[in-house]
Enzyme design. Structure first.
Site, PDB file in Angstrom:
ATOM      1  N   ALA A 101      -6.313   3.522 -11.510  1.00  0.00           N
ATOM      2  CA  ALA A 101      -7.413   3.657 -10.561  1.00  0.00           C
ATOM      3  C   ALA A 101      -6.822   3.657  -9.159  1.00  0.00           C
ATOM      4  CB  ALA A 101      -8.421   2.517 -10.723  1.00  0.00           C
ATOM      5  N   MET A 102      -7.659   3.977  -8.163  1.00  0.00           N
ATOM      6  CA  MET A 102      -7.199   4.023  -6.771  1.00  0.00           C
ATOM      7  C   MET A 102      -8.285   3.489  -5.859  1.00  0.00           C
ATOM      8  SD  MET A 102      -4.931   4.606  -4.545  1.00  0.00           S
ATOM      9  CE  MET A 102      -5.203   4.312  -2.797  1.00  0.00           C
ATOM     10  N   GLU A 136      -2.263   7.829  -2.343  1.00  0.00           N
ATOM     11  CA  GLU A 136      -1.247   6.779  -2.240  1.00  0.00           C
ATOM     12  C   GLU A 136      -0.004   7.177  -3.040  1.00  0.00           C
ATOM     13  OE1 GLU A 136      -1.162   1.934  -2.316  1.00  0.00           O
ATOM     14  OE2 GLU A 136      -2.100   2.944  -3.998  1.00  0.00           O
ATOM     15  N   HIS A 149      -9.771  -5.455  -9.768  1.00  0.00           N
ATOM     16  CA  HIS A 149      -8.549  -5.180  -9.010  1.00  0.00           C
ATOM     17  C   HIS A 149      -8.840  -4.240  -7.846  1.00  0.00           C
ATOM     18  CE1 HIS A 149      -4.070  -4.670  -8.797  1.00  0.00           C
ATOM     19  NE2 HIS A 149      -4.441  -3.553  -8.191  1.00  0.00           N
ATOM     20  N   GLU A 150      -9.528  -3.141  -8.125  1.00  0.00           N
ATOM     21  CA  GLU A 150      -9.775  -2.152  -7.076  1.00  0.00           C
ATOM     22  C   GLU A 150     -10.747  -2.684  -6.023  1.00  0.00           C
ATOM     23  OE1 GLU A 150      -7.737   0.276  -7.092  1.00  0.00           O
ATOM     24  OE2 GLU A 150      -7.044  -0.315  -9.084  1.00  0.00           O
TER      25      GLU A 150
END
Length: 883
Positions: free
Chosen positions: A279-280, A144, A314-315
């Site tokens: 993080a992703m 991303e 969140h992830e």
């Protein structure tokens, strides 16, 4: 599900940045063979295509790749050879076909090569040293927004959703991970093994992931049919249990909240030594910095645990909101991140209600307001043409302001109604792409309220209002509450008077008969509310969820401060931060604020204290050197009684938040207050902590480390460097590293700068010799902290100027502007002028708007210093320096 062949053709002015819609990918079969010794990889892919109209050429994205072979085939046995032309500037590959490809189904075959770079984007390498001191390499990904094209040729735009079947050919003994579950292993050449993974759901390229290295994993935990694992470098299994606990809870929570099962077939959470972001959200293979996933839950501070829970939530929220349903183009990335931040709070609040996560979110909301009060703010959503323009959206306005206005809407509509709208939105658009308006339509259908009208005023214009509140006479006997909105600005702005928001006002009116809540939508400049009985006090942002500041008329402010016990913690927080913002804007005298702050000496909420202490730290920095000891005395008098009441050790039955408050106050008393007894005791405790980490309370340990650094010299510095190099947890490593920026010694500032950016070639030698070195993911933030060092900020600024080109080359592009947040502290006239002059001829690769905001904040700080330094001195001269 919409047919991918009907993808909308981009407008003419966007075609230079967006690929043609004449060819649409539907399924990638992708095989990659990374070489962890040569830092290269080879790849092959077969992409099932739908040719929408006859074409003689195909365009797709590719960057830093060599394509060795390309051709098309179809079910009739036709084969069309392709000549490849690479355009590095446009990041595209053009395949010129030997003949025209007719409409219908084709398969594109490609062979290609690339590098495992060290820039923390695309297909890159991360390293660590094993228990024998040998360097080990991990090949991993971060795609991303537009870096999948660095790993394989692809249609690297979010609305080109497709299915991915990945095979990784790896050395025997290495772990291989991708988005879907492993379905088979077969021997390959050179002693390697080909690891095949199941097909993914239809998703965007930026969510594809593959990780290869000498790694370990927990046993899978079954979460309602989904296997959940934590993956890490060898030797860190003891740090994975909390992540499993949080992940299991959150995965169930979101499936229930959304009303849709988790869309993947498994979920791995992978901790990486080198990672540019936090993080992703790769579907099924979420990647993290180690500090955001691995933690010792027995010794970690409350803040450490909360951060891990936040990031995991969140992830995981993205698995539905972002992965299952995705924005059509990058202008919509704000909604992905804002909604995930909102859901992060909701989930962590459900996981640990005693943490009061929505209360502590006030700190994030107020930080967003600090940026949004600038002339150089931006709208949350703005037009994006070139994909790299969206990189400017990964900022506090997207995450914190976006989440705050969603929370404001949710509270105004009611939680169940909002939840119903979200579920309808996800169900209607799963596996597809959307625009922001699709969400508002779903919420309007669920609520019957004008969600789009309300939210458009917050999403498509920057800034926020300050709502003025005063009593007015309606007739001879009745009173009215008069409300007025205008744009809030730290610096004068003549254009502010014409801007309006749809402001959901939540009121609470208190009197002899108790309190009464009311709500209204303030859409015009002015509105009035009739008061039916005697009102003793008024809160104009009940619950604190509104993204606006409140300026009370003097008599209303006096009545509020006389009734602080009737305000919730978040309402007290807002009262403090709204008043302080008024001081910074030049609307409230410093003397009034310092008298006001004394009313909070018995405060019991940490967030209110953080707001108070942040403002006092700002005043300490802005005061002249001879006045600073008086500010320190003020802090000691304000904070000291609470520290004495709380003590240094936890008491039976106290909450985690009390422990966190204890640590915050002790730290401030020893650093900002420079209390000698506190500093002496911290030094004793630190020695004990080095022998046994259990000797110091988990929330006091960070305070002790901060105090020792603040008061320390060369001996303590050397000790901190050693401790950083040999820390038992990722959090402690970070704590000792960033404490190096707090030493008040100009020579030590210089040493830390050299540690953050050693001469070229020295990094590898230092690592091989076991000496301290700073990863490029951390170094920019360490330099940013040094720019804020009270005695050595100018040393750090000189270093940044002299090493600018090297910094731009060696550090991740997205970290440059974050490092430069530290320039806002360089507010003396000479330094401020030098900073402004430097950036007339230098810029950053990403985040130009954020740099503009840093420079405006610097101008605000300089103006404050020049306007208020004398007023600070006069206040303490009159008061004698004590409270």
């Amino acid at each position: 599900m919409p047919d991918q062949a009907t993808l909308e053709t981009p407008p003419l002015d966007e075609r230079a940045y967006r690929l043609p819609r004449t060819v649409v990918p539907e399924r990638y079969e992708l095989t990659l063979t990374p070489d962890l010794h040569a830092f290269t990889f080879r790849g092959e892919e077969s992409v099932a295509l739908r040719v929408v109209e006859p074409v003689r050429e195909i365009q797709l994205n590719a960057l830093e790749l060599e394509i060795d072979e390309a051709y098309l085939t179809n079910s009739a046995g036709d084969r069309l050879e392709a000549t490849v032309t690479l355009d590095e500037e446009q990041e595209r590959a053009t395949l010129a076909l030997a003949e025209t490809a007719a409409r219908g189904a084709w398969t594109l075959h490609l062979r290609f090569r690339g590098i495992l770079n060290d820039k923390l984007h695309g297909f890159y390498r991360s390293t660590y040293r094993d228990s024998e001191g040998t360097e080990q390499v991990i090949a991993t990904t971060q795609f991303e927004a537009t870096d999948a094209r660095r790993a394989f040729p692809c249609w690297d735009e979010p609305d080109f959703k497709a299915v991915y079947a990945v095979t990784l050919v790896v050395d025997e003994g290495l772990m291989a991970v991708s988005n879907a579950g492993e379905v088979g292993r077969t021997p390959a050449d050179d002693g390697k093994v080909a690891v095949r993974f199941a097909d993914t759901i239809k998703m965007s390229t930026y969510l594809v992931a593959f990780i290869v290295g000498r790694l370990e994993a927990t046993d899978a935990v079954d979460v309602d049919g989904t296997p959940l694992r934590i993956i890490f470098v060898p030797g860190k299994r003891n740090l994975a249990d909390f992540a499993l606990e949080v992940g299991s809870f959150v995965l169930r929570f979101f499936a229930g909240y959304y009303g849709i099962p988790y869309p993947g077939d498994k979920l791995d959470m992978i901790a990486l030594p080198d990672f540019a972001a936090g993080a992703m959200e790769n579907l099924g293979a979420i990647t993290y910095r180690e500090t955001a996933l691995l933690v010792d839950k027995e010794t970690a501070s409350h803040g450490d645990l909360e951060r891990v829970a936040d990031v995991i939530a969140h992830e995981m929220a993205h698995m539905w909101f972002g992965d299952l349903v995705t924005m059509s183009w990058w202008n919509g990335i704000w909604l992905n991140e804002a909604f995930a931040t909102f859901m992060e709070m909701l989930a962590v609040d459900a996981f640990k209600p005693e943490w009061q996560r929505w209360m502590s979110f006030s700190l994030g909301r107020d930080a967003a307001m600090l940026t949004d009060g600038l002339e150089s703010t931006r709208a949350i959503e703005f037009p994006v043409r070139a994909p790299d323009e969206c990189r400017g959206m990964f900022d506090i306005l997207t995450y914190e302001k976006g989440a705050a206005v969603l929370r404001m809407l949710e509270q105004y509509l009611g939680g169940p109604v909002f939840q119903r709208g979200i579920g309808q939105y996800l169900e209607a658009h799963k596996y597809a792409n959307t625009e922001t308006s699709d969400l508002w339509d779903a919420i309007e259908e669920a609520s019957g309220e004008p969600a789009r009208k309300i939210m458009d005023s917050w999403i498509f214009q920057g800034g926020f209002p300050v709502v003025s509140v005063e009593l007015a006479q309606a007739d001879g006997t009745r009173k009215q509450l008069a409300l007025n909105q205008r744009r809030f600005r730290y610096l004068p702005d003549s254009a502010s008077t014409s801007v309006r928001w749809q402001v959901p006002i939540m009121l609470r009116l208190g009197g002899m008969q108790g309190s009464e809540s009311r709500k209204l939508l303030l859409g015009e400049e002015r509105a009035s509310v009739e008061l039916r009985e005697q009102v003793d006090w008024i809160v104009a942002n009940e619950g604190g969820h509104g993204f606006y500041r409140v300026r009370y008329a003097p008599e209303l402010l006096r009545s509020l401060t006389a009734n602080l016990e009737n305000l919730s913690a978040v309402e007290r927080f807002n009262l403090v931060t709204d008043t302080w913002a008024s001081v910074v804007a030049g609307s409230t005298p410093i003397a009034d604020y310092l008298d006001f702050a004394k009313l909070f000496g018995a405060e019991t909420d940490r967030n209110v204290w953080v707001a108070l202490l942040g403002s006092l730290g700002y005043l300490h920095r802005m005061a002249t050197p001879e006045v600073r000891p008086r500010v320190q005395a003020y802090v000691r008098d304000l904070v000291g009684p609470s520290v004495e009441r709380l003590g240094w050790t936890p008491r039976a039955g106290e909450t985690e938040l009390v422990g966190q408050l204890r640590g915050t106050l002790i730290s401030s008393l020893g650093t900002l207050g420079e209390d000698e007894l506190t500093r002496a005791h911290a030094k004793v405790l630190h020695a004990a902590y080095l022998e046994d980490r259990a000797a110091v309370a988990r929330d006091v340990a960070p305070a002790v480390i901060a105090i020792v650094a603040d008061a320390g010299g060369v001996d303590e510095y050397e000790l901190f460097v050693r401790r950083y190099s040999d820390a038992p947890t990722p959090q402690e490593e970070q704590r000792y590293l960033f404490a190096l920026a707090s030493f008040r010694d100009r020579d030590l500032v210089g040493r830390t700068l050299e540690l953050a950016l050693p001469p070229p070639g020295a990094e590898g030698a230092a690592g091989a010799a076991g000496q301290a070195q700073v990863r490029t993911q951390n170094a920019p933030y360490l330099i940013g902290s040094l720019l804020q060092n009270l005695v050595g900020g100018d040393v750090a600024w000189t270093f940044v100027k002299e090493h600018w080109d090297e910094i731009m080359e060696r550090f991740p592009d997205n970290a440059h502007v974050r490092m430069l947040a530290g320039i806002t502290a360089l507010s003396t006239p000479e330094l401020a002028d030098d900073v402004a002059q430097f950036f007339t001829t230098h810029t950053v690769k990403e985040g130009a708007k954020t740099l503009e905001q840093h420079l405006e904040r610097l101008r605000i700080n300089r103006a404050f210093r020049e306007r208020e330094a004398g007023n600070i001195a006069r206040y303490f001269e009159r008061s004698g320096g004590a409270t």
